[in-house]
Write an enzyme that holds these catalytic residues in place. Structure first.
Site, mmCIF file in Angstrom:
data_model
loop_
_atom_site.group_PDB
_atom_site.id
_atom_site.type_symbol
_atom_site.label_atom_id
_atom_site.label_comp_id
_atom_site.label_asym_id
_atom_site.label_seq_id
_atom_site.Cartn_x
_atom_site.Cartn_y
_atom_site.Cartn_z
ATOM 1 N NE ARG A 8 31.157 49.041 -4.468
ATOM 2 C CZ ARG A 8 31.275 48.320 -5.550
ATOM 3 N NH1 ARG A 8 32.338 47.299 -5.895
ATOM 4 N NH2 ARG A 8 30.326 48.397 -6.679
ATOM 5 N N GLY A 45 33.375 51.746 0.287
ATOM 6 C CA GLY A 45 33.145 53.139 0.345
ATOM 7 C C GLY A 45 33.180 54.070 -0.755
ATOM 8 C CG HIS A 46 34.671 52.671 -3.545
ATOM 9 N ND1 HIS A 46 35.924 52.286 -2.758
ATOM 10 C CD2 HIS A 46 34.570 51.590 -4.423
ATOM 11 C CE1 HIS A 46 36.229 51.041 -3.108
ATOM 12 N NE2 HIS A 46 35.534 50.651 -3.730
ATOM 13 C CB ALA A 47 29.450 53.604 -6.527
ATOM 14 C CB ILE A 75 31.505 57.480 -7.681
ATOM 15 C CG1 ILE A 75 30.981 57.250 -9.067
ATOM 16 C CG2 ILE A 75 30.523 58.770 -6.972
ATOM 17 C CD1 ILE A 75 29.598 57.216 -9.332
#
Ligand code: T46
Length: 136
Positions: free
Chosen positions: A100, A53-55, A125
């Site tokens: 992802r 739940g982030h990049a 992020i």
């Protein structure tokens, strides 16, 4: 920024078989295209859990289902694709700039990760709207 299809790749690591069991090996530059500066792993994961739940802005990572299986959904802000990992000799290289999510964990699954840098929260992020703006 790269298109989604160019932002990830599956890597098959050597699998050395003998009667005692299998042995797989990962060497930096030979099997993964970056310096391995960090290794971490998640385990005891509830089946209905969702991780990621982030990049990342700069980080390269290779995810390996060292035990069990799970889905990795990759997203470039426009398109998504799902990769199922269930083999300890297959790694998913995720390049920077890709959102992802990891879920659909089997019992006893372990997410083993090779990372190109040490932990740095500034590289994350974690808000999807900010990620979309970052990708524009
Ligand atoms: C990723 C996916 C696949 C640390 O202190 N050091 C570390 O090296 C890591 C990875 C995490 N942490 C701390 C940061 C949070 O307080 O551990 C806590 C849980 O981290 P996070 O919520 O980011 O965990 P995941 O499983 O959602 O994401 C991790 C990685 O952070 C991330 O880079 O791509 O695995």
């Amino acid at each position: 920024m790269q298109e989604l299809k160019d932002s990830f790749e599956l890597i098959t690591f050597p699998k050395i078989k003998d009667t005692r069991g299998n042995l797989s090996v990962v060497e930096q530059y030979k099997h993964v295209p970056f310096d391995i500066k960090r290794v971490y792993y998640t385990y005891d994961i509830p089946a209905d859990s969702s991780r990621g739940g982030h990049a990342h802005k700069n980080l390269h990572q290779v995810l390996i289902a060292i035990s069990g299986s799970f889905d990795v959904t990759l997203d470039d802000g426009k398109t998504q694709t799902k990769v199922f990992l269930n083999k300890p000799n297959i790694g998913l290289h995720i390049k920077p700039g890709i959102w992802r999510e990891i879920n659909n964990f089997s019992a006893g699954s372990v997410v083993f990760v090779l990372a190109s840098d040490v932990y740095n929260e500034d590289d994350y992020i974690r808000n999807y709207d900010n990620f979309k703006k970052y990708r524009l």
